[in-house]
Each structure stands twice: as structure tokens, then as C-alpha cells.
Design an enzyme around this catalytic site. Structure first.
Site, PDB file in Angstrom:
ATOM      1  N   HIS A   1      31.771 -40.218 -70.613  1.00 56.83           N
ATOM      2  CA  HIS A   1      30.752 -40.981 -71.320  1.00 56.83           C
ATOM      3  C   HIS A   1      29.396 -40.297 -71.199  1.00 56.83           C
ATOM      4  O   HIS A   1      28.944 -39.962 -70.113  1.00 56.83           O
ATOM      5  CB  HIS A   1      30.677 -42.395 -70.743  1.00 56.83           C
ATOM      6  CG  HIS A   1      29.685 -43.263 -71.421  1.00 56.83           C
ATOM      7  ND1 HIS A   1      28.916 -44.162 -70.747  1.00 56.83           N
ATOM      8  CD2 HIS A   1      29.315 -43.363 -72.721  1.00 56.83           C
ATOM      9  CE1 HIS A   1      28.122 -44.797 -71.588  1.00 56.83           C
ATOM     10  NE2 HIS A   1      28.350 -44.322 -72.792  1.00 56.83           N
TER      11      HIS A   1
ATOM     12  N   TYR B   1      23.532 -24.204 -91.612  1.00 57.99           N
ATOM     13  CA  TYR B   1      23.223 -25.497 -90.996  1.00 57.99           C
ATOM     14  C   TYR B   1      24.469 -26.367 -90.818  1.00 57.99           C
ATOM     15  O   TYR B   1      24.396 -27.588 -90.821  1.00 57.99           O
ATOM     16  CB  TYR B   1      22.132 -26.248 -91.775  1.00 57.99           C
ATOM     17  CG  TYR B   1      20.859 -25.449 -91.869  1.00 57.99           C
ATOM     18  CD1 TYR B   1      20.004 -25.353 -90.774  1.00 57.99           C
ATOM     19  CD2 TYR B   1      20.541 -24.750 -93.032  1.00 57.99           C
ATOM     20  CE1 TYR B   1      18.847 -24.588 -90.848  1.00 57.99           C
ATOM     21  CE2 TYR B   1      19.382 -23.988 -93.108  1.00 57.99           C
ATOM     22  CZ  TYR B   1      18.547 -23.907 -92.007  1.00 57.99           C
ATOM     23  OH  TYR B   1      17.402 -23.155 -92.072  1.00 57.99           O
ATOM     24  N   GLY B   2      25.593 -25.723 -90.605  1.00 57.18           N
ATOM     25  CA  GLY B   2      26.847 -26.438 -90.374  1.00 57.18           C
ATOM     26  C   GLY B   2      27.054 -26.718 -88.903  1.00 57.18           C
ATOM     27  O   GLY B   2      28.098 -26.361 -88.333  1.00 57.18           O
TER      28      GLY B   2
END
Length: 140
Positions: free
Chosen positions: A22, A130-131
Site C-alpha cells: 500500500h 509522453y507515454g
């Protein structure tokens, strides 16, 4: 053999994803991203585009609901308000797989700095600029 595991997720990536806890973050990066020089563990998905990788990962990975933002994309240099087609595709995958999570933008160098503290980078063969996407792990 395992059931209901996305076929794109091989043993190395499954192990890496299962090792996340988490609040840990993972980066899904394009082919131009400096994946190996930033420091976190890298699992390669050569030949796979970043949106397909995000879809496969989010089929199993919950996003963090205890934070203001659990998904981040890299801003376009010189045009921070621009939303690229791949950013729109990421948003659709996140919505479909994880729920109503907005994708926040980060300036390019801020994105790199955040990626340095990630637990995992999944380096894809994505050729669109910008991937890149950062996801914060939630709880089951």
C-alpha cells in the site's frame, strides 16, 4: 497454470507487482524514458505499448483511495495544459479498470524525481511521446 491472470503479465512482472504494498508507486514508461538510470527495479515489456501495459497491470492492481491523487502523467514541455491522445487513453483505462481516479499532471523533471522514488518501473516499447504514467498502489 494460473487463472484470471492477464496474459501480458509474465513471471518477473507478476512477482514485482505482488511485492508492492500500500502506497508504493510504479511507473509505466515509454521507450524514451530513462528507466534504467533512475534507480528503481525495472521490468521490461519490450514490444508492448504503455496503454496495453497499464490495462494489464490495472486488471489486478488496486489504486490508493486514501490519497488525493493516485495516478500521474508527464506534462508536455512548454504546454502544461495540453492533454495528449495517450494521456486520454490512460485516463480511459484508469477509469475502466480502477474507477473514478483523476490523472494529475507533473512537470517533466518533477515526474523524473517522483519516478526515482518508485518501487518499480515497467519499461514498455511505447513510441508515442509522453507515454508515461505513475500509479500508487492501494489495498485489496
Amino acid at each position: 497454470m494460473l487463472r484470471n491472470i492477464h496474459p501480458m503479465l509474465g513471471p518477473d512482472l507478476l512477482h514485482a507487482l505482488r511485492s508492492l504494498g500500500h502506497g508504493d508507486e510504479l511507473v509505466i514508461s515509454d521507450a524514451n524514458f530513462p528507466s534504467h538510470s533512475l534507480g528503481p527495479r525495472v521490468v521490461r515489456l519490450d514490444g508492448i505499448d504503455a496503454v496495453a501495459a497499464a490495462d494489464a497491470i490495472l486488471a489486478h492492481l488496486p489504486l490508493d483511495t486514501f490519497v488525493e491523487a493516485a495516478a500521474f502523467r508527464m506534462e508536455v514541455v512548454g504546454d502544461p495544459d495540453a492533454v495528449t491522445p495517450i494521456a486520454e487513453e490512460f485516463a480511459e483505462v484508469v477509469r475502466r479498470r480502477a474507477g473514478d481516479f483523476p490523472i494529475r499532471s507533473l512537470e517533466r523533471f518533477a515526474f523524473y524525481e517522483r519516478a526515482r522514488t518508485a518501487s518499480l518501473i515497467v519499461a514498455t516499447g511505447e513510441t508515442r511521446h509522453y507515454g508515461n504514467l505513475i500509479l500508487k498502489t492501494g489495498v485489496l
